[in-house]
Design a protein around this motif. Structure first.
Motif, short mmCIF file in Angstrom:
data_model
loop_
_atom_site.label_atom_id
_atom_site.label_comp_id
_atom_site.label_asym_id
_atom_site.label_seq_id
_atom_site.Cartn_x
_atom_site.Cartn_y
_atom_site.Cartn_z
N LEU A 1 -9.17 14.99 -1.03
CA LEU A 1 -8.55 14.35 -1.29
C LEU A 1 -9.12 12.60 -1.19
N PRO A 2 -10.01 12.14 -1.99
CA PRO A 2 -10.97 11.19 -1.75
C PRO A 2 -10.24 10.08 -3.25
N HIS A 3 -8.91 10.13 -3.41
CA HIS A 3 -8.66 8.22 -2.98
C HIS A 3 -7.52 8.19 -1.71
N CYS A 4 -7.51 9.18 -0.82
CA CYS A 4 -6.66 8.50 0.46
C CYS A 4 -7.18 9.06 1.56
N LEU A 5 -6.69 7.94 2.65
CA LEU A 5 -7.04 7.52 3.84
C LEU A 5 -6.54 7.61 5.22
N ARG A 6 -6.98 8.50 5.95
CA ARG A 6 -5.96 8.40 7.13
C ARG A 6 -5.99 8.17 8.28
N LEU B 1 -13.43 -2.01 7.43
CA LEU B 1 -13.46 -1.64 8.10
C LEU B 1 -13.91 -1.21 9.68
N LEU B 2 -15.21 -0.23 9.10
CA LEU B 2 -15.96 -0.12 9.75
C LEU B 2 -16.77 -1.10 10.43
N ARG B 3 -16.75 -2.53 9.76
CA ARG B 3 -18.09 -3.52 9.66
C ARG B 3 -17.03 -4.21 10.74
N ARG B 4 -16.05 -4.05 11.21
CA ARG B 4 -14.80 -4.65 12.17
C ARG B 4 -14.31 -4.22 13.03
N GLY B 5 -15.25 -2.51 13.03
CA GLY B 5 -15.46 -1.84 14.54
C GLY B 5 -13.92 -1.14 14.71
N VAL B 6 -13.88 -0.58 12.96
CA VAL B 6 -12.36 -0.29 12.76
C VAL B 6 -12.53 1.17 12.37
N ILE B 7 -12.88 2.79 13.19
CA ILE B 7 -12.39 4.00 12.50
C ILE B 7 -11.77 4.61 11.92
N ILE B 8 -11.12 5.08 10.77
CA ILE B 8 -10.71 5.83 10.08
C ILE B 8 -11.26 6.69 8.94
N ARG B 9 -10.37 7.59 8.99
CA ARG B 9 -11.02 8.69 7.84
C ARG B 9 -10.99 8.64 6.82
N PRO B 10 -12.07 8.75 5.69
CA PRO B 10 -11.42 8.72 4.33
C PRO B 10 -11.32 10.75 4.39
N VAL C 1 -0.60 8.74 9.43
CA VAL C 1 -0.70 8.17 8.46
C VAL C 1 -1.38 7.90 6.96
N MET C 2 -0.81 8.70 6.23
CA MET C 2 -1.60 8.95 5.33
C MET C 2 -1.36 7.65 4.12
N THR C 3 -2.30 6.60 3.55
CA THR C 3 -2.64 5.97 2.43
C THR C 3 -3.65 6.24 1.49
N VAL C 4 -2.15 5.92 0.46
CA VAL C 4 -2.93 6.40 -1.34
C VAL C 4 -3.71 5.38 -2.01
N HIS C 5 -4.93 4.91 -2.20
CA HIS C 5 -5.37 4.52 -3.35
C HIS C 5 -5.27 5.00 -4.71
N ASP C 6 -6.03 3.47 -5.73
CA ASP C 6 -6.36 3.73 -6.61
C ASP C 6 -7.09 4.21 -6.78
N SER C 7 -8.44 4.50 -6.01
CA SER C 7 -9.64 5.55 -5.63
C SER C 7 -10.83 5.17 -5.05
N ILE D 1 0.88 -0.70 -0.01
CA ILE D 1 -0.04 0.02 -0.53
C ILE D 1 0.92 1.45 0.40
N ARG D 2 0.54 2.19 -0.85
CA ARG D 2 1.06 3.22 -0.97
C ARG D 2 1.07 4.12 0.76
N TYR D 3 2.20 4.76 1.15
CA TYR D 3 1.66 5.62 2.21
C TYR D 3 2.44 6.77 1.95
N ILE D 4 2.27 7.83 3.18
CA ILE D 4 3.37 9.03 2.58
C ILE D 4 3.91 9.19 4.20
N LYS D 5 5.09 9.73 3.78
CA LYS D 5 6.28 9.31 5.77
C LYS D 5 5.91 10.48 6.18
#
Lengths: 362, 362
Positions: free
Chosen positions: B337-342, B322-331, B305-311, B295-299
């Motif tokens: 930055l719609p193609h990234c997660l934090r 992740l939500l369905r597994r009880g983990v909240i992160i930030r789209p 940490v922000m990860t960069v995805h294809d779409s 997975i691409r990420y930015i140091k």
């Protein structure tokens, strides 16, 4: 050099009551009596203290953005939909949010000289033109004069009931006549910070009972509920107005322990009832004192009494002499009433100390 | 009908990370891991907790109007005059105050797409025109592009260093070149909410070290200090700017227990150092995870940490799973930055649970 807008350069900031610690330092007193800011002299509800302590483990988390915890409780308590409730970092924050949300630069506001100074500061800080009308001859809001002052530019009318620093109220009849004549495109703010102190006046209008789309009722936890130090105000308005204000206000108002304390304080009827009793007894004590000393005072529906003097010099002399005896009260020059003083009703011994000092001075 | 200004109708409000309780309810989980809002996963400093509890007896009193208690402590801690320090109900409140104090309606602001969303909301709520420039190809602030975008109408430039949601920094050299070229009548806000996390990068500029009259440094107790729930931000600026902002802000920011907690948290070096160690270990863990999964990420120089995805579809799929597994992160669609997660760096077991879930999903 950063250029600063003219209205900001000219702005006179809000000046609160003197702090106990300041007067202790300045005069070297161990005990200082603060009767200057209409705070609850009993302290804090034990239920609120417990609730705050219970909330401390969550402080690393952001509060819920829309204060749903507190708003849901307020909704149950006041039997009004959550969507009609707004909260803020003090009701002052709600006033600020309201003005920023609905007013354009050329809109204008109306209130009176001799009411909450915070409103003057907020309005001027936003750069809004504010029309200040005089109080009537009994130091009450002159609703008729306000009606006459309305122009097409008027967007907000600010009323305080009971009013501070005067302690006066306008009646149901006066309020009903007034709201029937104010155009529907003007927001009427009714600041009821001292609402809880009106316990036995059937003429007092609870502005919540008038469900008009242009009335905004403001309440606070800072006075009767004894939580001035944690800053929670709340208000009732139509859901559309609340929706817009929620977008404009800071997202996390109030914080987690404040919401917890507010919720608990609401339910502590015993604490509130006891304070109202202490306040009533203290008010009678002050009335008797003033009658005895021949000081003019205005009958109050709140937790303070305003006295009226011959001159600002007399006011300043009394204030200065009280400070030298460790008693802080409030001279009302910043409120536009330079010949008046306001005294918060304290605990019985605080009232006695104030009375003793006042008798020495006169 | 109350007329509402166009810019308020159009305003998109701030949307924070999802709440633990909401996800618990929605999916019926007992344990939910929140890695969405860059909160301190360790909780609250024990010294801060004790200080808050000690302050509770004063809650019936108003705070000192100018937050002198907290500002004096910040002054000692950072070796800067009290008159250069401003505090607020979160650093967001300081941004709001600053914009309201210094900007006229036709002034404009510049920042980037891909930074703190709160700045966009505040600017738009005030009705100020905001120019959003793209990040550079490494997801960093493009200071050169910002310089090129300055016009005579520019009054404020908003920088975040380290930046959220990207975790990137601009360097001393870049910052020095930049401030030398920005006209002195433009305010440069440097939001250093994540300052404490930059522990070993000699190229990182502490904007406090550049004492120019047009630089405003912002810091917060919400991130490294673990006090998001009580809302305290602070800032450093020249005393003239601070003086104007103190007039415009709400008079009692922050409240009594917040000031007490902030003061104590500042002195709890042990708690901060321990968190920085937990954060560093967690960051290495995430880097290894992403390397392993391709997975691409930015140091990152911060606590996320922000990860960069294809779409955006891929981002939404991962987020939903992740939500369905009880983990909240930030789209990061709201950040532009719609193609990234934090992902906020959590406690070791939280990071493990996130990693386990992520491996299941991919």
């Amino acid at each position: 050099m950063i250029e600063v807008p003219r209205h900001i350069i000219d702005l006179q900031p809000y000046k609160p009551g003197r702090l106990i610690e300041d007067i202790q330092k300045e005069y070297g007193f161990e005990r200082v009596i603060k009767l200057a800011s209409n705070e609850n002299p009993l302290g804090v509800s034990p239920l609120a203290i417990q609730a705050m302590i219970n909330s401390i483990h969550q402080l690393n988390r952001y509060p819920d953005i829309a204060s749903m915890t507190l708003r849901t409780k307020l909704s149950e308590f006041f039997h009004i939909e959550t969507s009609c409730i707004i909260t803020g970092h003090g009701s002052e924050a709600i006033i600020q949010t309201l003005m920023r949300t609905f007013l354009n630069d050329d809109d204008e506001a109306i209130t009176v000289t001799g009411t909450f100074v915070g409103f003057y500061v907020i309005t001027k800080a936003i750069g809004i033109k504010l029309h200040l009308l005089p109080l009537d001859e009994n130091y009450g809001f002159d609703l008729g004069a306000i009606l006459d002052a309305i122009t097409p530019k008027t967007k907000v009318i600010y009323l305080v009931n009971p009013n501070s620093p005067t302690g006066t109220i306008f009646t149901k009849k006066q309020f009903e006549e007034f709201i029937n004549l104010v155009p529907e495109n003007i927001i009427i703010i009714v600041d009821e910070a001292y609402f809880e102190f009106v316990t036995d006046n059937p003429d007092f209008p609870n502005s919540m009972d008038y469900r008009r789309d242009n009335i905004v009722t403001l309440r606070t936890f800072s006075k009767a509920y004894g939580l001035a130090g944690i800053r929670i105000g709340y208000g009732f308005a139509n859901p559309e107005l609340v929706g817009y204000m929620l977008k404009v206000r800071l997202p996390f108002e109030p914080g987690i322990p404040s919401q917890a304390a507010g919720i608990a304080a609401l339910t502590d009827k015993q604490f509130l009832d006891y304070y109202l009793k202490v306040n009533k007894t203290g008010k009678e004590f002050l009335y008797n004192l003033y009658d005895e000393l021949g000081i003019r005072y205005i009958k109050s529906e709140a937790n303070f009494v305003m006295t009226v003097h011959d001159s600002e010099e007399e006011v300043n002399r009394i204030n200065e002499q009280l400070l030298r005896r460790g008693v802080i009260i409030r001279p009302l020059r910043p409120f536009g009433l330079p010949h008046c003083l306001r005294v918060t009703i304290g605990l019985p011994d605080e009232n006695e100390i104030y009375a003793f000092a006042l008798k020495q001075i006169l």
